[in-house]
Write a protein that holds these residues in place. Structure first.
Motif, short mmCIF file in Angstrom:
data_model
loop_
_atom_site.label_atom_id
_atom_site.label_comp_id
_atom_site.label_asym_id
_atom_site.label_seq_id
_atom_site.Cartn_x
_atom_site.Cartn_y
_atom_site.Cartn_z
N ASP A 162 0.82 -1.21 0.00
CA ASP A 162 0.00 0.00 0.00
C ASP A 162 0.86 1.27 0.00
O ASP A 162 0.35 2.35 0.27
CB ASP A 162 -0.97 -0.01 1.18
CG ASP A 162 -0.28 -0.21 2.53
OD1 ASP A 162 0.65 -1.03 2.61
OD2 ASP A 162 -0.69 0.45 3.50
N HIS A 163 2.15 1.12 -0.33
CA HIS A 163 3.05 2.27 -0.42
C HIS A 163 3.80 2.31 -1.74
O HIS A 163 4.56 3.25 -1.99
CB HIS A 163 4.04 2.25 0.77
CG HIS A 163 3.33 2.33 2.08
ND1 HIS A 163 3.19 3.50 2.78
CD2 HIS A 163 2.63 1.38 2.77
CE1 HIS A 163 2.45 3.27 3.87
NE2 HIS A 163 2.10 1.99 3.88
N ASP A 175 4.47 3.92 8.36
CA ASP A 175 3.71 2.99 9.20
C ASP A 175 4.38 2.72 10.54
O ASP A 175 3.96 1.84 11.28
CB ASP A 175 3.47 1.66 8.46
CG ASP A 175 2.49 1.82 7.31
OD1 ASP A 175 2.11 2.97 7.01
OD2 ASP A 175 2.11 0.80 6.71
N HIS A 198 -1.32 6.83 7.66
CA HIS A 198 -2.62 6.16 7.51
C HIS A 198 -3.71 6.80 8.38
O HIS A 198 -4.79 6.21 8.52
CB HIS A 198 -2.50 4.67 7.87
CG HIS A 198 -1.86 3.83 6.80
ND1 HIS A 198 -2.32 3.80 5.50
CD2 HIS A 198 -0.80 2.99 6.84
CE1 HIS A 198 -1.57 2.97 4.79
NE2 HIS A 198 -0.64 2.46 5.57
ZN ZN Z 1 0.76 0.94 5.08
#
Ligand code: ZN
Length: 282
Positions: free
Chosen positions: A117-118, A214, A260
């Motif tokens: 997700d990056h 994160d 996030h």
């Molecule tokens: Zn992430």
């Protein structure tokens, strides 16, 4: 979602939203499954019912004439190995352009780490192939992070059609985890979530901000930095990293920008007993 922006001295930062992930606490932060002060403090904006609410978003940082994109979200047109996962098909690139950073204008891309997700928008699908989305950008990958994922699988997802394509196209630079990008923007090591994880520190005209990546995954971890995050590769190191980051941000009075964190995404951090309290920025 209208874009959130912050001014830090001479540096402008804009969040560009891609999508939401809704995660049961037992999959990520088991201790957040029970009500309590840390959960209650952020329940209004960082939970959806009993699920943790995570925004997937990128940050555009304008500094010293450079357009810097921090993280590349999930991307379009990908299949994932999880039946419950709804692969997004979003207008992220249109939103990025509307925010003032068309893909061709991006000078530098930073990945805080190489989880799926990056890295998604590092490439996009065209004519059955994956091509670089930001053709004029130098993509900064922490060398330790890249090295780790050459020999480890991440959630069953390979980097073959994302970061590896950037390396093949020679649009990358392998950097140290304390790499200096401009006089105002630098990487700082924040390992634990992954072995080469970096956060992005901004300092200008006496003001500062930290883009967490994160290393601080969900806002509840400001009050409970020792809660185990099942996504952390090295949970003990990750706890220490969270405490070090929060101590630094609180001490400097910096803005904490949570990669996030759903809106309002940024806030200030005040010491509170053995941990900290998150005060959302207005
Ligand atoms: Zn992430």
């Amino acid at each position: 979602v209208s874009p959130l922006s912050w001014q830090v001295g001479d540096v402008s930062i804009t969040a560009v939203f891609e999508s939401y992930l809704r995660t049961p606490p037992r999959m990520m932060l088991p201790e957040a499954a029970e009500p309590g002060p840390a959960v209650d403090a952020v329940k209004d904006w960082a939970f959806d019912g009993n699920n943790l609410l995570l925004a997937v978003q990128a940050f555009v940082v304008w500094s010293a004439g450079q357009v810097i994109l921090v993280d590349a979200c999930i991307g379009n047109d990908r299949e994932f190995p999880w039946p419950q996962f709804d692969a997004p098909d979003t207008d992220f690139l249109d939103r990025l352009t509307a925010a003032g950073a068309a893909p061709a204008d991006v000078d530098l891309v930073v990945c805080t780490h190489l989880h799926f997700d990056h890295v998604g928008w590092l490439t996009r699908r065209e004519d059955g192939d994956w091509i670089p989305t930001f053709p004029n950008a130098t993509h900064l990958f922490a060398e330790a992070e890249w090295a780790h994922w050459q020999t480890h699988e991440s959630h069953g997802m390979s980097l073959d059609d994302t970061a590896a394509r950037i390396v093949q196209a020679d649009l990358h630079q392998f950097v140290s985890t304390d790499h200096v990008i401009t006089d105002e923007v630098r990487l700082i090591p924040s390992v634990g979530h992954t072995p080469g994880h970096v956060s992005v520190q901004i300092a200008s005209q006496g003001q500062g901000a930290l883009i967490t990546g994160d290393a601080i995954h969900h806002p509840v971890q400001v009050a409970e930095p020792d809660w185990v995050d099942l996504q952390d590769v090295d949970p003990v190191q990750a706890q220490q990293t969270r405490r070090d980051l929060l101590d630094g941000v609180a001490g400097r009075g910096d803005l904490l920008i949570g990669t996030h964190f759903p809106a309002p995404t940024a806030g200030y951090v005040k010491p509170s007993g053995p941990s900290w309290t998150f005060i959302p920025a207005s």
